[in-house]
Write a protein that holds these residues in place. Structure first.
Motif, mmCIF file in Angstrom:
data_model
loop_
_atom_site.group_PDB
_atom_site.id
_atom_site.type_symbol
_atom_site.label_atom_id
_atom_site.label_comp_id
_atom_site.label_asym_id
_atom_site.label_seq_id
_atom_site.Cartn_x
_atom_site.Cartn_y
_atom_site.Cartn_z
ATOM 1 N N GLY A 1 6.749 7.171 12.360
ATOM 2 C CA GLY A 1 6.025 6.134 11.649
ATOM 3 C C GLY A 1 6.938 5.314 10.749
ATOM 4 O O GLY A 1 8.123 5.148 11.017
ATOM 5 N N GLU A 2 6.369 4.771 9.675
ATOM 6 C CA GLU A 2 7.160 3.920 8.781
ATOM 7 C C GLU A 2 8.260 4.705 8.071
ATOM 8 O O GLU A 2 9.353 4.178 7.841
ATOM 9 N N SER A 3 8.000 5.964 7.729
ATOM 10 C CA SER A 3 9.057 6.762 7.090
ATOM 11 C C SER A 3 10.212 6.986 8.056
ATOM 12 O O SER A 3 11.378 7.042 7.646
ATOM 13 N N THR B 1 10.305 10.038 -0.996
ATOM 14 C CA THR B 1 9.900 11.365 -0.555
ATOM 15 C C THR B 1 9.722 11.345 0.959
ATOM 16 O O THR B 1 9.907 10.306 1.604
ATOM 17 N N SER B 2 9.330 12.472 1.518
ATOM 18 C CA SER B 2 9.239 12.573 2.975
ATOM 19 C C SER B 2 8.238 11.598 3.571
ATOM 20 O O SER B 2 8.379 11.203 4.730
ATOM 21 N N SER B 3 7.219 11.196 2.813
ATOM 22 C CA SER B 3 6.172 10.331 3.365
ATOM 23 C C SER B 3 6.295 8.877 2.944
ATOM 24 O O SER B 3 5.394 8.085 3.205
ATOM 25 N N THR B 4 7.393 8.497 2.298
ATOM 26 C CA THR B 4 7.530 7.116 1.818
ATOM 27 C C THR B 4 7.374 6.122 2.974
ATOM 28 O O THR B 4 8.010 6.257 4.015
ATOM 29 N N ASP C 1 6.582 17.684 -0.774
ATOM 30 C CA ASP C 1 7.746 17.524 -1.647
ATOM 31 C C ASP C 1 7.456 16.571 -2.801
ATOM 32 O O ASP C 1 6.581 15.704 -2.719
ATOM 33 N N PHE C 2 8.203 16.755 -3.885
ATOM 34 C CA PHE C 2 8.051 15.888 -5.051
ATOM 35 C C PHE C 2 9.335 15.910 -5.868
ATOM 36 O O PHE C 2 10.183 16.789 -5.714
ATOM 37 N N VAL C 3 9.491 14.896 -6.717
ATOM 38 C CA VAL C 3 10.659 14.779 -7.587
ATOM 39 C C VAL C 3 10.184 14.756 -9.027
ATOM 40 O O VAL C 3 9.321 13.943 -9.390
ATOM 41 N N ALA D 1 15.672 12.780 0.322
ATOM 42 C CA ALA D 1 14.270 12.402 0.539
ATOM 43 C C ALA D 1 13.652 13.056 1.765
ATOM 44 O O ALA D 1 12.437 13.188 1.851
ATOM 45 N N ALA D 2 14.470 13.436 2.744
ATOM 46 C CA ALA D 2 13.970 14.060 3.981
ATOM 47 C C ALA D 2 12.867 13.220 4.616
ATOM 48 O O ALA D 2 11.817 13.732 5.015
#
Length: 548
Positions: A378-380, A508-511, A98-100, A372-373
């Protein structure tokens, strides 16, 4: 308005396809409200972003093997546009793809935030591990995560994906394993398996919960908007997208291979005189009143404070199910039914889980899934839970209910003597719950997401109220900092504004936590300016929890 979907192959975007899509989008956009607002419409933002995808395909990592789908659109007051995309590779969903895209008020490309910078490509989309084998591995992972429980009706449904969340993209099976525990209550786990080797890549609980966070029936007398149906009233709110509350009759959902073939009922509550419940658990409508009220206040908070019209931003209401399962010590948001579900608690550890901050917490999971999904691992995953704690807390403050006043305690209303603590979580010093992290370390991502959330919860408290000992709204707090610094708060309203913008525009999903620092600084810059007191406070509060 349904979510607009656009498929893009960067090497061959047909002009005719653009024209057809534009016509559809403009048909939706031509409404009186659209003409009254000088800002670009959502449709115009999507069209501008589509042009940007073609012009900047290389920098966005888009290739002829990839398609994109619009997930969400944000148009700022000044006309700045942010269009969020999901990505597929050879028709397979890309986890972390995903991206914005960010656009100027005039529609020009300004930049983008991507969940991954890695090239999204795999050598083959043919798995070496079969789907039944992936299902068996996920079922075993669910059993392992529920040791001591006798699981029944266990099913697992694999889906082939490209995993870009965990380093170099690889072909993987994403399998949703679901079952029922000995009381018939749901348990579920999402398992990510390498489709070449069968090795487990990651796994996480897929029912997003507040870990028992809730409220007993102490909300006092609250206003409700209802619907007249013949000679009776329905607990359905026509002013908030027809959101309603139903009775689950102490039943649970039956799901096979990840598909729910039958659900616990959600029979809408009715009443003869439009006076609902008694404030006692003996009256089944009392829990329904709290659930509906919590939904109302959450809807109002997002609409009146952030301009978001409903959980999905489309004006459509969700619904609530109360009295779910037997002594069920939890509440959860489920994207598949777009609904909130509340257990009654066991009476010893928790009371009915229909608290105001529970409603705000759980429905914020719905907002997160539509924006953001954040991956629930983990941290996300910690940031996902913290987002619900932070914005759920803002809902509680926004409601300004005299019987359930705003505070920075999570679940304080529903804990019982058997729980042994005054609340589920404590934002001023998360470690007071015995498990949560006060500050970031390299091992935070290994914690349960309800405990790794402590880092962001602590950040949000410090940013709102500042460090040290103080009493706020009658509750005593004493918030330390990991670096010995003194943090001056900027107020909770600004915290809510910064976090919501970071969630909906930059995350995003991996933030991870480092990414959250960047996202909130970008949000503070947008709202208050670089070098502003608010911008500097965001930086100081993150440093105070060791996110530098």
């Amino acid at each position: 308005m349904s979510r607009t979907t656009r498929h893009l192959r960067a090497s061959r975007l047909a002009t005719a396809g653009i024209a057809a899509t534009t016509a559809t989008l403009l048909a939706v956009a031509l409404s009186p409200a659209a003409h009254a607002d000088p800002r670009p419409t959502r449709a115009a933002a999507v069209e501008n972003a589509a042009s940007a995808l073609v012009a900047h395909a290389a920098s966005l990592g888009l290739t002829s093997a990839q398609d994109t789908n619009v997930r969400d659109v944000i148009v700022d007051k000044d006309g700045t546009q942010h269009v969020r995309y999901d990505r597929t590779y050879r028709q397979l969903p890309v986890l972390g793809g995903d991206f914005v895209v960010h656009l100027t008020p005039g529609g020009d490309y300004r930049g983008a935030d991507r969940a991954t910078r890695a090239e999204v490509s795999v050598a083959s989309v043919t798995p070496a591990v079969s789907a039944p084998r992936a299902a068996d591995l996920a079922a075993n992972a669910l059993r392992a995560a529920n040791l001591g429980e006798s699981l029944k009706k266990l099913n697992a449904k694999p889906q082939l994906v490209v995993d870009a969340l965990h380093g170099t993209p690889k072909l993987a099976w994403r399998t949703d394993a679901v079952a029922q525990d000995s009381l018939g209550n749901p348990v579920a786990r999402t398992v990510l398996t390498d489709a070449r080797t069968g090795a487990q890549i990651d796994a996480w609980d897929s029912i997003e919960t507040a870990a028992g966070d809730g409220q007993s029936l102490y909300g006092g007398t609250v206003p409700l908007e209802t619907t007249v149906s013949g000679s009776t009233y329905q607990l359905k709110d026509p002013t908030r997208g027809n959101t309603y509350t139903g009775d689950a009759a102490n039943k649970t959902d039956l799901c096979i291979f990840g598909i729910c073939i039958s659900r616990a009922p959600s029979t809408v509550f009715t009443d003869a005189d439009n006076h609902w419940g008694t404030g006692a658990t003996a009256d089944r409508a009392s829990a329904a009143v709290d659930a509906q009220y919590g939904t109302d206040k959450t809807w109002d908070y997002y609409k009146n404070v952030h301009g978001r019209n409903g959980i999905a931003g489309d004006g459509k209401g969700s619904y609530n199910r109360v009295h779910y399962g037997n002594n069920y010590n939890n509440a959860f948001w489920d994207d598949s039914c777009f609904c909130m579900t509340y257990g009654d608690g066991d009476g010893t550890t928790f009371g009915p889980l229909v608290a105001l901050d529970v409603a705000g917490h759980e429905m914020t999971h719905g907002v997160t899934s539509k924006t953001a999904a954040l991956t629930y691992s983990g941290e996300s995953g910690g940031l996902n839970e913290a987002t619900s704690d932070i914005l759920g807390t803002m809902v509680e403050w926004y409601a300004n209910n005299a019987s359930d006043q705003g505070d920075y305690l999570i679940g304080e209303k529903i804990v019982r003597s058997g729980f042994g603590k005054a609340a589920l979580r404590f934002m001023d010093k998360p470690s007071k719950d015995g498990n949560s992290a006060d500050s970031w370390s390299s091992s935070v991502g290994n914690l349960d997401v309800h405990y790794s959330s402590g880092v962001a919860n602590h950040f949000a408290y410090l940013l709102a109220e500042g460090s040290g000992a103080k009493t706020v709204n009658g509750v005593s707090y004493d918030s330390p900092t990991s670096n010995g610094s003194t943090v001056t708060g900027i107020g909770r309203d600004k915290v809510g504004a910064i976090w919501y913008r970071a969630l909906t525009v930059y995350m995003t999903s991996s933030t991870n936590y480092a990414g959250a620092r960047t996202a909130t600084l970008n949000a503070a810059k947008d709202l208050y300016g670089t070098g502003s007191a608010e911008y500097n406070a965001v930086a100081s509060a993150w440093s105070a929890v060791n996110v530098n």
